[in-house]
Motif scaffolding. Structure first.
Motif, PDB file in Angstrom:
ATOM      1  N   TRP A 416       0.831  -1.208   0.000  1.00 16.15           N
ATOM      2  CA  TRP A 416       0.000   0.000   0.000  1.00 16.15           C
ATOM      3  C   TRP A 416       0.867   1.261   0.000  1.00 16.15           C
ATOM      4  N   VAL A 417       1.873   1.299   0.872  1.00 15.20           N
ATOM      5  CA  VAL A 417       2.728   2.490   0.980  1.00 15.20           C
ATOM      6  C   VAL A 417       3.529   2.699  -0.303  1.00 15.20           C
ATOM      7  N   VAL A 418       4.117   1.618  -0.823  1.00 14.02           N
ATOM      8  CA  VAL A 418       4.901   1.743  -2.054  1.00 14.02           C
ATOM      9  C   VAL A 418       4.012   2.190  -3.222  1.00 14.02           C
ATOM     10  N   ALA A 419       2.782   1.671  -3.275  1.00 11.31           N
ATOM     11  CA  ALA A 419       1.854   2.050  -4.345  1.00 11.31           C
ATOM     12  C   ALA A 419       1.479   3.523  -4.260  1.00 11.31           C
ATOM     13  N   ILE A 420       1.321   4.050  -3.058  1.00 17.27           N
ATOM     14  CA  ILE A 420       1.029   5.481  -2.898  1.00 17.27           C
ATOM     15  C   ILE A 420       2.177   6.314  -3.453  1.00 17.27           C
ATOM     16  N   VAL A 421       3.407   5.948  -3.071  1.00 11.48           N
ATOM     17  CA  VAL A 421       4.579   6.681  -3.554  1.00 11.48           C
ATOM     18  C   VAL A 421       4.645   6.610  -5.078  1.00 11.48           C
ATOM     19  N   ALA A 422       4.424   5.401  -5.630  1.00 16.10           N
ATOM     20  CA  ALA A 422       4.472   5.233  -7.081  1.00 16.10           C
ATOM     21  C   ALA A 422       3.409   6.092  -7.768  1.00 16.10           C
ATOM     22  N   GLY A 423       2.199   6.117  -7.215  1.00 19.93           N
ATOM     23  CA  GLY A 423       1.133   6.919  -7.804  1.00 19.93           C
ATOM     24  C   GLY A 423       1.416   8.405  -7.747  1.00 19.93           C
ATOM     25  N   LEU A 424       1.977   8.864  -6.632  1.00 16.16           N
ATOM     26  CA  LEU A 424       2.262  10.288  -6.477  1.00 16.16           C
ATOM     27  C   LEU A 424       3.393  10.752  -7.384  1.00 16.16           C
ATOM     28  N   LEU A 425       4.271   9.846  -7.782  1.00 17.50           N
ATOM     29  CA  LEU A 425       5.335  10.220  -8.709  1.00 17.50           C
ATOM     30  C   LEU A 425       4.769  10.769 -10.013  1.00 17.50           C
ATOM     31  N   PHE A 426       3.576  10.304 -10.388  1.00 19.25           N
ATOM     32  CA  PHE A 426       2.954  10.697 -11.660  1.00 19.25           C
ATOM     33  C   PHE A 426       1.820  11.714 -11.473  1.00 19.25           C
ATOM     34  N   THR A 427       1.710  12.272 -10.294  1.00 18.44           N
ATOM     35  CA  THR A 427       0.544  13.100  -9.960  1.00 18.44           C
ATOM     36  C   THR A 427       0.886  14.576  -9.842  1.00 18.44           C
ATOM     37  N   THR A 428      -0.001  15.392 -10.397  1.00 20.19           N
ATOM     38  CA  THR A 428       0.062  16.835 -10.182  1.00 20.19           C
ATOM     39  C   THR A 428      -1.242  17.281  -9.550  1.00 20.19           C
ATOM     40  N   ALA A 429      -1.150  18.005  -8.456  1.00 24.54           N
ATOM     41  CA  ALA A 429      -2.336  18.531  -7.783  1.00 24.54           C
ATOM     42  C   ALA A 429      -2.196  20.048  -7.708  1.00 24.54           C
ATOM     43  N   SER A 430      -3.090  20.739  -8.403  1.00 23.20           N
ATOM     44  CA  SER A 430      -2.999  22.197  -8.429  1.00 23.20           C
ATOM     45  C   SER A 430      -4.378  22.798  -8.631  1.00 23.20           C
ATOM     46  N   THR A 431      -4.546  24.029  -8.146  1.00 21.67           N
ATOM     47  CA  THR A 431      -5.797  24.744  -8.373  1.00 21.67           C
ATOM     48  C   THR A 431      -5.722  25.609  -9.624  1.00 21.67           C
ATOM     49  N   SER A 432      -4.489  25.890 -10.060  1.00 27.09           N
ATOM     50  CA  SER A 432      -4.260  26.673 -11.287  1.00 27.09           C
ATOM     51  C   SER A 432      -2.805  26.487 -11.684  1.00 27.09           C
ATOM     52  N   ALA A 433      -2.444  27.049 -12.812  1.00 31.58           N
ATOM     53  CA  ALA A 433      -1.055  26.929 -13.270  1.00 31.58           C
ATOM     54  C   ALA A 433      -0.084  27.583 -12.302  1.00 31.58           C
ATOM     55  N   ASP A 434      -0.553  28.589 -11.570  1.00 31.07           N
ATOM     56  CA  ASP A 434       0.309  29.315 -10.639  1.00 31.07           C
ATOM     57  C   ASP A 434       0.175  28.835  -9.200  1.00 31.07           C
ATOM     58  N   ASP A 435      -0.757  27.913  -8.950  1.00 31.69           N
ATOM     59  CA  ASP A 435      -0.982  27.439  -7.586  1.00 31.69           C
ATOM     60  C   ASP A 435      -0.891  25.910  -7.565  1.00 31.69           C
ATOM     61  N   VAL A 436       0.337  25.422  -7.575  1.00 36.12           N
ATOM     62  CA  VAL A 436       0.591  23.979  -7.601  1.00 36.12           C
ATOM     63  C   VAL A 436       0.812  23.489  -6.181  1.00 36.12           C
ATOM     64  N   TRP A 437      -0.059  22.614  -5.711  1.00 31.71           N
ATOM     65  CA  TRP A 437       0.054  22.062  -4.373  1.00 31.71           C
ATOM     66  C   TRP A 437       1.122  20.964  -4.316  1.00 31.71           C
ATOM     67  N   PHE A 438       1.130  20.141  -5.335  1.00 32.84           N
ATOM     68  CA  PHE A 438       2.070  19.021  -5.368  1.00 32.84           C
ATOM     69  C   PHE A 438       2.306  18.617  -6.814  1.00 32.84           C
ATOM     70  N   LYS A 439       3.562  18.270  -7.127  1.00 35.26           N
ATOM     71  CA  LYS A 439       3.880  17.789  -8.468  1.00 35.26           C
ATOM     72  C   LYS A 439       4.968  16.728  -8.361  1.00 35.26           C
ATOM     73  N   GLY A 440       4.624  15.496  -8.748  1.00 33.83           N
ATOM     74  CA  GLY A 440       5.579  14.409  -8.689  1.00 33.83           C
ATOM     75  C   GLY A 440       6.649  14.551  -9.752  1.00 33.83           C
ATOM     76  N   PRO A 441       7.822  13.956  -9.536  1.00 30.08           N
ATOM     77  CA  PRO A 441       8.925  14.085 -10.496  1.00 30.08           C
ATOM     78  C   PRO A 441       8.637  13.479 -11.864  1.00 30.08           C
ATOM     79  N   LEU A 442       7.648  12.562 -11.961  1.00 31.65           N
ATOM     80  CA  LEU A 442       7.289  11.964 -13.251  1.00 31.65           C
ATOM     81  C   LEU A 442       5.950  12.487 -13.762  1.00 31.65           C
ATOM     82  N   ALA A 443       5.529  13.614 -13.237  1.00 32.43           N
ATOM     83  CA  ALA A 443       4.237  14.181 -13.645  1.00 32.43           C
ATOM     84  C   ALA A 443       4.228  14.619 -15.098  1.00 32.43           C
ATOM     85  N   GLY A 444       5.396  14.845 -15.673  1.00 33.44           N
ATOM     86  CA  GLY A 444       5.471  15.246 -17.069  1.00 33.44           C
ATOM     87  C   GLY A 444       5.467  14.088 -18.046  1.00 33.44           C
ATOM     88  N   SER A 445       5.437  12.859 -17.534  1.00 32.05           N
ATOM     89  CA  SER A 445       5.396  11.682 -18.400  1.00 32.05           C
ATOM     90  C   SER A 445       3.994  11.500 -18.974  1.00 32.05           C
TER      91      SER A 445
END
Length: 491
Positions: A416-445
């Motif tokens: 479960w923990v490893v899967a969360i980390v893996a999922g977040l690597l590909f995740t971007t959470a933001s309210t707008s282009a200028d307000d990014v809460w979180f962006k994983g290192p593989l979010a651009g893939s």
């Protein structure tokens, strides 16, 4: 049947908490799941989901309809499959999850599930309060002030508390009859909304890229079925074991799919002609402005009622989840605590926060990842033929056969923990282009650009648990045949 009547009778407070339901108290039909998920998805929150597909993913109406069908029907088929655990074990989803993660290891998934429920309740309550404010303004000319906003929040919360506080039997009864009434009313409103569409703009809209379709399916799945996947067993636990599992899956998929496909498609249709809905901070007002003035009252009533149908289900599950976390109060009191938190969240959204859709999308994006990781583990565990020892599920001490290693079933917890980390690597959470809460290192893939971090979490969680847990398969699948609960369940 006397106990069954006492614990699950329409109009009386359900006395059962998270304790497994014995076979002698099981009743109902697979159709209950149809009405349950139809009720949960008849609210107008489906419209902004559709608006997002067109405004932010560039899809045309035909692509949006396909996305709505695949994303909503497919994700709720998964909800139906996961609800089979409730039919088998007779307890809420997160209570049965103790057997998979261990008595202590289950706290993490349970806490995330509770946060998910509270978040959905806050969004639903906020939207319903907007609807009630607009209704009062239409009928009596009342303006939107702080005091009136608080009153509208309290009215909706009181209605939620009345239904979810009474419990399972009352919820099942209301789901069926109120959904029919509000469903018909919604159809009338939808007919008038369709009449406002600028068809020339809709039909001339170019098709979006394939990546937008794939990402849209992921977004719809994450915003609909994935958010309910950890609650399906809560409503199936009273059903007899003899009901075929396939019927529950079909009832869940079509029960949710029918209203969601209609609402998401309509939201896409409206936005293809006019982007107002996708950018509005008050979706209720935006939709109301599209209707003739005389349709305002039936529309607002339908909006309020549809949101109530969704909210009482979420609140009921949240109460059960709080008890699973260790809150030692009767189920009805757990619901009361939950609605108090719901009220505070509504106050924040309506009186403090300046944006509705930003926090909404960000909330869906972030919580979809840990919930999806839990789904991956649970699906693999169920596929192995999990048998639930009901006495051990309720025994949270060291003597429980689900205590494992210090209260943790390490294969499940690690997966479960490893899967969360893996999922977040590909995740971007933001309210707008200028307000990014979180962006994983593989979010651009490719996976990241298409919002499929939650899917990565499901696959990694399931695959890793299948690998780590294969040595303990025999132990997990073999119930304690000396247990009185096992003897009662297999009689």
């Amino acid at each position: 049947m006397a106990d069954s009547t006492k614990n699950d009778r329409v109009g009386t407070v359900e006395t059962r908490g998270i304790e497994p339901v014995p076979d002698s108290e099981r009743h109902g039909h697979a159709s209950q799941m149809f009405w349950t998920w139809f009720a949960a998805n008849i609210s107008i929150l489906g419209l902004p989901l559709g608006a997002t597909l067109v405004a932010f993913r560039g899809l045309n109406i035909w692509q949006a309809v396909i996305v709505a069908v695949v994303g909503s029907v497919g994700s709720f088929a998964l909800v139906g499959a996961l609800s089979l655990a409730g039919k088998k074990g007779g307890a809420p989803a997160l209570t049965l999850s103790r057997a998979v993660f261990g008595q202590r290891g289950n706290h993490g998934p349970t806490l995330i599930s509770w946060l998910s429920r509270v978040g959905w309740e806050t969004i639903t309550t906020t939207t319903a309060a907007y609807a009630l404010l607009a209704l009062l303004n239409t009928l009596f000319g009342f303006g939107q002030g702080t005091a009136l906003t608080l009153i509208c929040l309290l009215v909706f919360i009181a209605c939620t508390l009345l239904i979810s506080g009474l419990g399972h039997a009352t919820i099942m009864w209301i789901n069926k009859w109120a959904t029919v009434a509000f469903g018909i009313l919604n159809l009338v409103v939808m007919g008038f909304l369709v009449a406002t569409v600028d068809w020339s703009k809709v039909l001339d809209a170019p098709a979006g890229p394939l990546s937008g379709v794939i990402g849209g399916i992921g977004f719809i799945a994450a915003g609909t079925g994935i958010g309910w996947a950890n609650a399906g067993a809560d409503y199936a636990r009273y059903l007899p074991r003899s009901i075929p599992g396939g019927r529950l899956v079909q009832a869940s998929a079509f029960g949710a799919g029918i209203p969601l496909v209609l609402l998401i498609s309509l939201g896409s249709l409206l936005t293809a002609g006019d982007p107002t809905l996708a950018t509005s901070s008050d979706p209720v007002a935006a939709i109301n402005a599209m209707l003739p003035s005389w349709m305002a009252v039936p529309y607002l009533i339908a909006a309020f009622g549809g949101l109530l149908m969704s909210n009482h289900l979420s609140t009921y599950s949240a109460g059960l989840t709080m008890i699973t976390l260790g809150l030692r109060v009767p189920r009805a009191w757990a619901v009361c605590i939950d609605v108090a938190l719901m009220f505070l969240g509504g106050v924040y959204f309506m009186l403090i926060a300046g944006d509705f859709y930003g926090p909404f999308s960000t909330f869906l994006t972030l919580l979809a990842v840990p919930i999806s990781a839990w789904i991956g583990v649970i699906v693999v565990d169920m596929a192995r033929g999990r048998s639930y020892d009901t006495e051990a599920v309720m025994n949270t001490g060291r003597t429980s056969r689900y205590w494992y290693t210090g209260g943790f079933h390490l294969p499940a917890v690690v997966a479960w923990v490893v899967a969360i980390v893996a999922g977040l690597l590909f995740t971007t959470a933001s309210t707008s282009a200028d307000d990014v809460w979180f962006k994983g290192p593989l979010a651009g893939s490719w996976f990241g650009e298409n919002g499929l971090g939650w899917l990565v979490a499901i696959v990694v969680g399931g695959a890793l648990y299948a690998l780590l847990g294969r040595r303990t398969k025999v132990t997990l699948d073999s119930p304690d045949t000396d247990s009185a609960a096992f003897k009662e369940a297999t009689r």
